[in-house]
Scaffold this motif. Structure first.
Motif, mmCIF file in Angstrom:
data_model
loop_
_atom_site.group_PDB
_atom_site.id
_atom_site.type_symbol
_atom_site.label_atom_id
_atom_site.label_comp_id
_atom_site.label_asym_id
_atom_site.label_seq_id
_atom_site.Cartn_x
_atom_site.Cartn_y
_atom_site.Cartn_z
ATOM 1 N N GLU A 1 26.243 8.677 -25.364
ATOM 2 C CA GLU A 1 26.799 9.674 -24.448
ATOM 3 C C GLU A 1 25.689 10.519 -23.823
ATOM 4 O O GLU A 1 25.676 10.773 -22.618
ATOM 5 C CB GLU A 1 27.784 10.571 -25.198
ATOM 6 C CG GLU A 1 28.435 11.618 -24.328
ATOM 7 C CD GLU A 1 29.414 12.482 -25.112
ATOM 8 O OE1 GLU A 1 29.325 13.712 -24.981
ATOM 9 O OE2 GLU A 1 30.256 11.915 -25.835
ATOM 10 N N ARG A 2 24.749 10.951 -24.632
ATOM 11 C CA ARG A 2 23.622 11.760 -24.135
ATOM 12 C C ARG A 2 22.777 10.959 -23.149
ATOM 13 O O ARG A 2 22.367 11.478 -22.104
ATOM 14 C CB ARG A 2 22.761 12.232 -25.318
ATOM 15 C CG ARG A 2 21.521 12.992 -24.909
ATOM 16 C CD ARG A 2 21.861 14.398 -24.438
ATOM 17 N NE ARG A 2 20.629 15.093 -24.139
ATOM 18 C CZ ARG A 2 20.398 15.732 -23.001
ATOM 19 N NH1 ARG A 2 21.325 15.822 -22.079
ATOM 20 N NH2 ARG A 2 19.249 16.323 -22.789
ATOM 21 N N ARG B 1 23.790 8.458 -21.258
ATOM 22 C CA ARG B 1 24.549 8.318 -20.003
ATOM 23 C C ARG B 1 24.433 9.593 -19.164
ATOM 24 O O ARG B 1 24.280 9.541 -17.946
ATOM 25 C CB ARG B 1 26.012 7.996 -20.297
ATOM 26 C CG ARG B 1 26.251 6.522 -20.612
ATOM 27 C CD ARG B 1 27.746 6.192 -20.618
ATOM 28 N NE ARG B 1 28.429 6.791 -21.748
ATOM 29 C CZ ARG B 1 28.490 6.256 -22.972
ATOM 30 N NH1 ARG B 1 27.917 5.102 -23.207
ATOM 31 N NH2 ARG B 1 29.141 6.878 -23.942
#
Length: 75
Positions: free
Chosen positions: A64-65, A67
Motif C-alpha cells: 500500500e505504501r 502504491r
C-alpha cells in the motif's frame, strides 16, 4: 585533445567548484580511475546505514505504501 572535449572542459570551467568536482568524478569513473562517482556526506551515510539496518530486520514498505509513493510521482 578533440574539439568536443575542449568544448566540454571549457563549459566545466564556468561551473561552481562543487559541480566541477562532480564532473571530474564522473570523468574519472569513465576512465576507470579508482575514485568513486559519488562522495557521500555524513547525513547520507547515516541514512544508508539506517536503511541497511531496517532491511536486515526485514522492515520493508508495505504494498500500500509503495502504491502511494508511485502514485505521488504519477507512475
Amino acid at each position: 585533445m578533440t574539439e568536443l572535449l575542449e568544448k566540454a572542459i571549457e563549459r566545466a570551467r564556468a561551473l561552481p567548484p562543487e559541480t566541477q568536482d562532480e564532473v571530474a568524478r564522473a570523468m574519472l569513473v569513465v576512465l576507470d580511475d579508482e575514485q568513486s562517482l559519488v562522495v557521500l556526506g555524513p547525513e547520507e551515510k547515516a541514512s544508508f546505514a539506517k536503511s541497511l539496518a531496517q532491511a536486515a530486520r526485514g522492515e520493508f514498505a508495505s504494498d500500500e505504501r509503495m502504491r502511494a509513493i508511485w502514485a505521488k510521482h504519477g507512475l
